[in-house]
Design an enzyme around this catalytic site. Structure first.
Site, PDB file in Angstrom:
ATOM      1  N   HIS A 160       0.844  -1.198   0.000  1.00  0.00           N
ATOM      2  CA  HIS A 160       0.000   0.000   0.000  1.00  0.00           C
ATOM      3  C   HIS A 160       0.876   1.242   0.000  1.00  0.00           C
ATOM      4  O   HIS A 160       1.802   1.352   0.800  1.00  0.00           O
ATOM      5  CB  HIS A 160      -0.923   0.014   1.226  1.00  0.00           C
ATOM      6  CG  HIS A 160      -2.200  -0.746   1.004  1.00  0.00           C
ATOM      7  ND1 HIS A 160      -3.342  -0.511   1.725  1.00  0.00           N
ATOM      8  CD2 HIS A 160      -2.500  -1.724   0.127  1.00  0.00           C
ATOM      9  CE1 HIS A 160      -4.305  -1.323   1.294  1.00  0.00           C
ATOM     10  NE2 HIS A 160      -3.818  -2.074   0.328  1.00  0.00           N
ATOM     11  N   TYR A 181      -8.757   5.508   8.292  1.00  0.00           N
ATOM     12  CA  TYR A 181      -8.843   5.743   9.737  1.00  0.00           C
ATOM     13  C   TYR A 181      -9.829   6.888   9.920  1.00  0.00           C
ATOM     14  O   TYR A 181      -9.523   8.020   9.539  1.00  0.00           O
ATOM     15  CB  TYR A 181      -7.489   6.139  10.320  1.00  0.00           C
ATOM     16  CG  TYR A 181      -6.463   5.022  10.365  1.00  0.00           C
ATOM     17  CD1 TYR A 181      -5.692   4.692   9.257  1.00  0.00           C
ATOM     18  CD2 TYR A 181      -6.252   4.301  11.545  1.00  0.00           C
ATOM     19  CE1 TYR A 181      -4.741   3.675   9.310  1.00  0.00           C
ATOM     20  CE2 TYR A 181      -5.302   3.280  11.608  1.00  0.00           C
ATOM     21  CZ  TYR A 181      -4.556   2.973  10.492  1.00  0.00           C
ATOM     22  OH  TYR A 181      -3.621   1.975  10.551  1.00  0.00           O
ATOM     23  N   PRO A 227      -3.721  -0.450  18.898  1.00  0.00           N
ATOM     24  CA  PRO A 227      -3.526  -0.826  17.497  1.00  0.00           C
ATOM     25  C   PRO A 227      -3.622   0.339  16.501  1.00  0.00           C
ATOM     26  O   PRO A 227      -3.328   0.161  15.322  1.00  0.00           O
ATOM     27  CB  PRO A 227      -4.648  -1.846  17.234  1.00  0.00           C
ATOM     28  CG  PRO A 227      -5.656  -1.617  18.303  1.00  0.00           C
ATOM     29  CD  PRO A 227      -4.929  -1.068  19.482  1.00  0.00           C
ATOM     30  N   LYS A 256       1.411  -0.732  15.110  1.00  0.00           N
ATOM     31  CA  LYS A 256       2.816  -0.870  15.494  1.00  0.00           C
ATOM     32  C   LYS A 256       3.159  -2.126  16.297  1.00  0.00           C
ATOM     33  O   LYS A 256       4.336  -2.500  16.402  1.00  0.00           O
ATOM     34  CB  LYS A 256       3.244   0.362  16.321  1.00  0.00           C
ATOM     35  CG  LYS A 256       3.362   1.616  15.498  1.00  0.00           C
ATOM     36  CD  LYS A 256       4.611   1.597  14.636  1.00  0.00           C
ATOM     37  CE  LYS A 256       4.566   2.586  13.507  1.00  0.00           C
ATOM     38  NZ  LYS A 256       4.271   2.017  12.194  1.00  0.00           N
ATOM     39  N   TYR A 261       4.395   6.059  10.373  1.00  0.00           N
ATOM     40  CA  TYR A 261       3.533   4.931   9.993  1.00  0.00           C
ATOM     41  C   TYR A 261       4.314   3.866   9.217  1.00  0.00           C
ATOM     42  O   TYR A 261       4.153   2.672   9.475  1.00  0.00           O
ATOM     43  CB  TYR A 261       2.345   5.438   9.153  1.00  0.00           C
ATOM     44  CG  TYR A 261       1.239   4.409   9.036  1.00  0.00           C
ATOM     45  CD1 TYR A 261       0.175   4.398   9.936  1.00  0.00           C
ATOM     46  CD2 TYR A 261       1.260   3.418   8.043  1.00  0.00           C
ATOM     47  CE1 TYR A 261      -0.831   3.439   9.851  1.00  0.00           C
ATOM     48  CE2 TYR A 261       0.273   2.465   7.945  1.00  0.00           C
ATOM     49  CZ  TYR A 261      -0.781   2.481   8.855  1.00  0.00           C
ATOM     50  OH  TYR A 261      -1.756   1.529   8.768  1.00  0.00           O
TER      51      TYR A 261
END
Ligand code: RFL
Ligand code: PHB
Length: 389
Positions: free
Chosen positions: A72, A200, A292, A296, A384
């Site tokens: 991604h 998100y 979550p 990580k 990220y």
């Protein structure tokens, strides 16, 4: 000595450590409390940092991930109908890989079987002693029989509820914790993803996450109160709630279907220092837990294993103790940065019960800042995709 390293816990941390040590000619035995089927049934992480991808390749378990994983290039952070694209590739030159923890664990078990590593399942009453002595001793019960193994080092990879961390004297441990007043209800469903990248979503009704395992299998989450039980959430209730939390333009594309798994996970930040005590080294969830939200947890288990496998090989093959002496400090330096990122993402995206209007405005302003500032998006992207080892 019976073996060089006894590894407590056959989750991703324990299996990957064993695989990397075995490939360097270090002998291990793995002790796992659950059955293999149970370990493989647990639906958990879905996103691998590129450093994780590279270490799995190096461990010789990259083939299926290359074939079936989905790289991604970015994800979306949303606030009601505002969708902010975080372009990982454009901002950092790196990607992440969508490949489930279940699959990683599966590949590692296959590789360890091929290596002929001893993995005992159904192990009970593990006791670790001799951590300050010339050799460590691990006692346990297997099929009702008392067993004992001597070794040079013990790797505590037995997760948050394991025994390894407790083997470090309480007065020598320092623990840090934040328990968040909500959990995530997650479902797996054989439906096409609502979006080609993860979403998100911050909304007035709480947080939602649209993730996936493949083009035909989704993993979706909604924030729920800690008092909720899985039984409180019919599939219909889940879909209604999820739909109203994601942006309208995504909700229009939502395909519903029956859930094939449904579970609730509480959110927690936790770290225990030090990560080494004499002959014992902690790795992964045994030493630290992150919520979550930043994806990580698994990736931190892997970076611990990166440092630890090098340190143990240097010591056992070359008598060089610098790696094992520096392990705790080195691992924790990276852990705390991921801890901060996961906490910040959690605060940015969740609604807290009883919060005032100010809190919601702060979330909205953070999201608006992300939308307007490439610097802010780059900072998020850099964390990220994973900080360097
Ligand atoms: P694990 O996976 O908990 O494995 C520990 C193993 O030790 C065994 N064990 C024992 N064995 C012998 N004796 C004992 N006394 C024992 N006590 C325990 C257990 O049976 C188990 O098999 O820890 P490990 O290897 O450190 O791996 C950590 C990861 O599992 C964890 O951090 C992630 O799943 C967290 N996580 C995520 N991480 C990510 O990097 N990306 C994600 O997208 C992500 N999503 C998630 C997550 C965790 C979640 N839950 C359910 C907590 C999503 C969720 C919902
Ligand atoms: C998942 O796919 O399970 C997942 C993805 C991203 C997260 C957490 C979980 O931040």
């Amino acid at each position: 000595m019976d073996t060089q390293v006894v590894i407590i816990g056959g989750g991703p941390a324990g299996l990957l450590l064993s695989q990397l040590l075995n490939r360097a000619g270090v002998e291990t035995v793995i002790l796992e409390r659950s059955t293999r089927a149970h370990v493989l049934e647990r639906i958990r992480a879905g996103i691998l940092e590129w450093g994780t991808v590279e270490l799995l390749r190096e461990a010789g378990v990259g083939a299926r991930m290359e074939a079936e994983g989905i790289p991604h290039d970015g994800c979306y952070m949303t606030d009601s109908d505002l969708m902010v694209h975080i372009d990982f590739k454009g901002l950092t030159g790196k990607q992440v890989m969508v490949y489930g923890q279940t699959e990683v664990t599966h590949d590692l078990y296959d590789a360890q079987d091929a290596m002929g590593t001893i993995i005992h399942h159904g192990v009970e009453d593990v006791r670790i002693t001799g951590l300050d002595d010339a050799q460590a001793v691990v006692e346990f019960t297997l099929n009702g029989e008392a067993r004992r193994l001597t070794c040079a080092y013990v790797a505590g990879c037995d997760g948050f509820h394991g025994v390894s961390r407790q083997s470090i004297p309480k007065e020598k441990r320092q623990e840090f914790e934040r328990v968040y007043p909500f959990g995530w209800l997650g479902i797996l469903s054989r439906t096409p993803p609502v979006n080609d990248e993860l979403i998100y979503a911050n909304s007035p009704h709480g947080f939602a996450l649209a993730s996936m395992r493949s083009e035909t299998l989704v993993r979706y989450y909604v924030q729920v109160p800690l008092t909720d039980k899985v039984e409180d959430w019919s599939d219909d209730r889940f879909w209604t709630e999820f739909r109203r939390r994601i942006p309208a333009q995504a909700a229009e594309r939502l395909v519903k279907g029956p859930s094939i798994e449904k579970s609730i996970a509480p959110l927690r930040s936790f770290a225990s220092e030090p990560m080494r005590w004499g002959r014992l080294f902690l790795a992964g969830d045994a030493a630290h837990i992150v919520p979550p939200t930043g994806a990580k947890g698994l990736n931190l288990a892997v970076s611990d294993v990166f440092y630890l496998h090098q340190a143990l090989i240097d010591m056992l093959k070359r008598g060089d103790a610098r790696g094992i002496d520096g392990y705790s400090q080195r691992a924790l330096a990276r852990v705390w940065k991921a801890m901060r990122f996961s906490w910040q993402m959690t605060m940015m995206l969740h609604r807290f019960d009883g919060e005032d209007g100010f809190a919601a405005q702060m979330r909205r302003a953070t999201m608006a800042h992300l939308a307007g500032s490439e610097t802010a998006r780059k900072d998020l992207a850099e964390n990220y995709i994973g900080l360097p080892y």
